[in-house]
Write a protein that holds these residues in place. Sequence first.
Motif, mmCIF file in Angstrom:
data_model
loop_
_atom_site.group_PDB
_atom_site.id
_atom_site.type_symbol
_atom_site.label_atom_id
_atom_site.label_comp_id
_atom_site.label_asym_id
_atom_site.label_seq_id
_atom_site.Cartn_x
_atom_site.Cartn_y
_atom_site.Cartn_z
ATOM 1 N N PRO A 63 37.283 44.296 58.466
ATOM 2 C CA PRO A 63 38.405 43.340 58.419
ATOM 3 C C PRO A 63 37.980 41.952 57.990
ATOM 4 N N LEU A 64 36.760 41.526 58.357
ATOM 5 C CA LEU A 64 36.284 40.210 57.949
ATOM 6 C C LEU A 64 36.141 40.126 56.431
ATOM 7 N N SER A 65 35.616 41.178 55.822
ATOM 8 C CA SER A 65 35.478 41.202 54.367
ATOM 9 C C SER A 65 36.839 41.120 53.696
ATOM 10 N N SER A 66 37.818 41.840 54.243
ATOM 11 C CA SER A 66 39.165 41.794 53.666
ATOM 12 C C SER A 66 39.789 40.413 53.804
ATOM 13 N N ILE A 67 39.614 39.796 54.963
ATOM 14 C CA ILE A 67 40.192 38.468 55.185
ATOM 15 C C ILE A 67 39.588 37.448 54.227
ATOM 16 N N VAL A 68 38.259 37.456 54.116
ATOM 17 C CA VAL A 68 37.576 36.486 53.247
ATOM 18 C C VAL A 68 37.966 36.683 51.790
ATOM 19 N N THR A 69 37.933 37.937 51.316
ATOM 20 C CA THR A 69 38.279 38.189 49.905
ATOM 21 C C THR A 69 39.758 37.894 49.638
ATOM 22 N N ALA A 70 40.627 38.152 50.620
ATOM 23 C CA ALA A 70 42.051 37.858 50.444
ATOM 24 C C ALA A 70 42.287 36.352 50.353
ATOM 25 N N LEU A 71 41.613 35.582 51.211
ATOM 26 C CA LEU A 71 41.742 34.125 51.147
ATOM 27 C C LEU A 71 41.257 33.592 49.802
ATOM 28 N N LEU A 72 40.115 34.099 49.349
ATOM 29 C CA LEU A 72 39.556 33.640 48.080
ATOM 30 C C LEU A 72 40.437 34.070 46.903
ATOM 31 N N ALA A 73 40.935 35.310 46.959
ATOM 32 C CA ALA A 73 41.812 35.779 45.881
ATOM 33 C C ALA A 73 43.097 34.967 45.819
ATOM 34 N N SER A 74 43.621 34.607 46.989
ATOM 35 C CA SER A 74 44.822 33.779 47.034
ATOM 36 C C SER A 74 44.555 32.400 46.431
ATOM 37 N N ALA A 75 43.374 31.845 46.721
ATOM 38 C CA ALA A 75 43.012 30.535 46.153
ATOM 39 C C ALA A 75 42.792 30.625 44.653
ATOM 40 N N ILE A 76 42.245 31.749 44.190
ATOM 41 C CA ILE A 76 41.974 31.922 42.755
ATOM 42 C C ILE A 76 43.263 31.892 41.950
ATOM 43 N N THR A 77 44.361 32.387 42.542
ATOM 44 C CA THR A 77 45.644 32.396 41.811
ATOM 45 C C THR A 77 46.118 30.987 41.477
ATOM 46 N N LEU A 78 45.621 29.970 42.201
ATOM 47 C CA LEU A 78 46.006 28.592 41.911
ATOM 48 C C LEU A 78 45.431 28.120 40.579
ATOM 49 N N ILE A 79 44.233 28.623 40.245
ATOM 50 C CA ILE A 79 43.600 28.203 38.986
ATOM 51 C C ILE A 79 43.756 29.254 37.890
ATOM 52 N N ASP A 80 44.109 30.484 38.292
ATOM 53 C CA ASP A 80 44.299 31.557 37.313
ATOM 54 C C ASP A 80 45.490 32.411 37.745
ATOM 55 N N PRO A 81 46.692 32.037 37.350
ATOM 56 C CA PRO A 81 47.899 32.766 37.790
ATOM 57 C C PRO A 81 48.034 34.160 37.194
ATOM 58 N N THR A 82 47.141 34.527 36.274
ATOM 59 C CA THR A 82 47.197 35.883 35.707
ATOM 60 C C THR A 82 46.588 36.927 36.634
ATOM 61 N N VAL A 83 45.968 36.480 37.716
ATOM 62 C CA VAL A 83 45.248 37.388 38.604
ATOM 63 C C VAL A 83 46.215 38.196 39.456
ATOM 64 N N ASN A 84 45.987 39.510 39.520
ATOM 65 C CA ASN A 84 46.714 40.403 40.429
ATOM 66 C C ASN A 84 45.930 40.418 41.744
ATOM 67 N N ALA A 85 46.307 39.527 42.658
ATOM 68 C CA ALA A 85 45.519 39.299 43.876
ATOM 69 C C ALA A 85 45.307 40.570 44.699
ATOM 70 N N PRO A 86 46.352 41.370 44.992
ATOM 71 C CA PRO A 86 46.103 42.592 45.782
ATOM 72 C C PRO A 86 45.117 43.543 45.122
ATOM 73 N N LEU A 87 45.178 43.664 43.789
ATOM 74 C CA LEU A 87 44.252 44.552 43.090
ATOM 75 C C LEU A 87 42.828 44.013 43.151
ATOM 76 N N VAL A 88 42.668 42.704 43.014
ATOM 77 C CA VAL A 88 41.342 42.090 43.098
ATOM 78 C C VAL A 88 40.750 42.277 44.495
ATOM 79 N N ILE A 89 41.588 42.153 45.511
ATOM 80 C CA ILE A 89 41.112 42.372 46.888
ATOM 81 C C ILE A 89 40.633 43.808 47.060
#
Length: 414
Positions: free
Chosen positions: A180-206
């Motif tokens: 769960p810690l890995s999922s939380i960290v990657t989800a937070l980072l993926a969510s932040a990445i969408t701010l600089i790259d809106p083309t990212v499919n965050a759930p798929l990246v997670i």
Amino acid sequence: MEDRTVALKPDSFTQKRHFIIALGKMLHRYGATTYRLENHLKSVSKLLDVPASFVLTPTSLTFVLYNIEDQQEYNFIVRVDPGGIDLASLSHTNQLVEELSSGQRTLNEAIQRLQEIEKMPPPYPAFLTFLGFGASSGAFAMLLGTSWNDIFWSTLLGFVVFLLVLWSERSKGIANALEPLSSIVTALLASAITLIDPTVNAPLVILSSIIPFIPGLSLTTGLSELAERHLISGTAKIMDAIMVLFKLYFGAILGLTIGNLMWGAVEMVEVDHVPAWTAWLAVLILSSSLVITFKTRPRHAFWGILCGFIAFGSSAWADLYLGASLSAFVGAFAIGIYSSMFARIGKEPAAVVLLHGLVVLVPGSKVYIGLNTMITGSEIIRADHIGSQTFLIFMSLVAGLIFANVALRPKDAL
């Protein structure tokens, strides 16, 4: 312990008992499936002329050994943690049993060799394992046919996940909460990445980032053990896999929710996906990274990668005629025959190459995707009837392995 072992009478019952128990504990730790491990231990005990029976589960091992000399039964029960995958040590241990059976080693030498195998360092340095985590995440995203942006960010977050794995090796608390810690960290980072790259499919990246933890292989082996009538072990592995899946999904949802609260949700911008031919490149990268993460011996690396291509190629060909679900049966049958031939010719455990191909086929990610669709109503990737399709793929995999084992059994029990 070493001095006591040397002082024992050669080929005494105590020596034989020590070897069988140590062998069973080590093979369990290296990822041998329950039904193969029990068959292997029966072969070894027969070789040593020790009547025995075994009851093995993912968390406990029970040995019942009979001493012909004093006509007494000796029981040994040990609590163990579920084993990981270490194909190099599995291969070395199997080779040791071959040497013992052929008379190249005495029983006392075999016991000492077991201790040496247990202390062997990993076949690949930590830096290569670091690269393997990132490569497997990027390769999985590529296999799903997403965009280059998603592949890039999945690779970077795969590196982050490996740093968490390193941390877990030094902290028991982190180890207990690693998924769960890995999922939380990657989800937070993926969510932040969408701010600089809106083309990212965050759930798929997670999903791609945490793919090393997705328990598709555990679900498949659990179903295989149920098919072999090892009911306790199979049920335990399936329930453990389901709990891991729940922990991963909960962490991803929690991380995305916190991220949306902190900086808001960003609407995704559609971009072109990678061309279809990149799927073959993804299989090469994924199979190569599995060589490292599964700790495959370097001399077996080519054959493990080849198994990944056989799995993907045969299932892709069958997909043209049978559909996606039943094509998994052809893929599993093909790698089952291939791994049995490898075991017969190379005198190695079939699992040394089989697992590489099986990972390419297992639909563990589809279980995760189906869980997300069922709970949130949104789709990570576009797929119709993904729940029933996933169940049929699992059944096809198990059936393919069973029929392959009937058509050509591996010479070795492992």
